[in-house]
Design an enzyme around this catalytic site. Sequence first.
Site, PDB file in Angstrom:
ATOM      1  CG  HIS A 194      -0.242  -0.156   2.517  1.00 59.56           C
ATOM      2  ND1 HIS A 194      -0.210  -1.356   3.204  1.00 59.56           N
ATOM      3  CD2 HIS A 194       0.461   0.718   3.279  1.00 59.56           C
ATOM      4  CE1 HIS A 194       0.478  -1.215   4.318  1.00 59.56           C
ATOM      5  NE2 HIS A 194       0.900   0.037   4.389  1.00 59.56           N
TER       6      HIS A 194
ATOM      7  CG  HIS B  87       7.841   4.672   0.409  1.00 55.11           C
ATOM      8  ND1 HIS B  87       7.760   5.738   1.288  1.00 55.11           N
ATOM      9  CD2 HIS B  87       7.887   3.552   1.181  1.00 55.11           C
ATOM     10  CE1 HIS B  87       7.761   5.278   2.530  1.00 55.11           C
ATOM     11  NE2 HIS B  87       7.836   3.957   2.490  1.00 55.11           N
TER      12      HIS B  87
END
Length: 284
Positions: A139, A227
């Site tokens: 995620h 990220h």
Amino acid sequence: MSLSPCFIMLVGYSSSSEEESEVTTDTNTSLSRKYQEEDDGDDGCPVRKKAKMKQLVPKTRLPVPGDLLAMYPEEEDPQTDDSSLHGGRIRSFKHERGNWATYVYFPYNPEEEFLELLDELLSAAGAHGVALKPQEEFHLTLSQTVVLRHHWIQPFIQSLRTGLAHCKRLACSAGKLKVYCNAEKTRTFLGMEVLTGQDQLLDLVRAVDRTMTEYRLDTFYKAPSFHISLAWCVGDFTAPMEEWIQELQSLVDHHEEGVFTLRLDCAELRCRTGNKTFRFPLES
């Protein structure tokens, strides 16, 4: 000499009283012996009464109904702080009953090509002596992990829903590997940094931060590096991993038919708090 009727009645009453006294004495003696025979305990309770009391005490505890247990999902297993149950991971904050770890994120459903590349990256890291473990799920986070009290959850989620009501969906891509370490220096991550869609992500972060500020919780990083974490290990391995990160990057840049690019369709923002997940579909 003749006796009056009153005198006769008094004499009769006295005689009757003496007989009753004798009967009462015999009865008391009998009852006394009876209780003495029954009472062989040290606490003054008759044996027969003790037997009845013992029968009233249940021998086994009745199970708690499942519906009742479901009413208190925040009461987690007290062993959840045991790092051996989490692959050696150490909590950033101590687990307390009624405290729910909470964060906001975009989910990423990995494709087969991504999983193949991840295997190559883990193998290359292992050759350098660092055993990375793949993430259980992937995620893109838009908040820090904060602690919510159980009674805050519903108003917190409502505040998020209101703040995100007019936010637009977006697409972003990632392809550059980067090493990250948590603030406590207890875990190191191999991540893939997002290269496009950063302005839209910052708009979403600001909306999330407004709710965080409302509840006096930590906001997101001032200069975030968006990220997706790929893998992790226990401890601070930032320095050694940065020495050979370019070797891993070459696996990304020359994967099969060309450069691998991770594409993420950010159509639904989610908030996980404890064992609950709330969804926030974004406008098209």
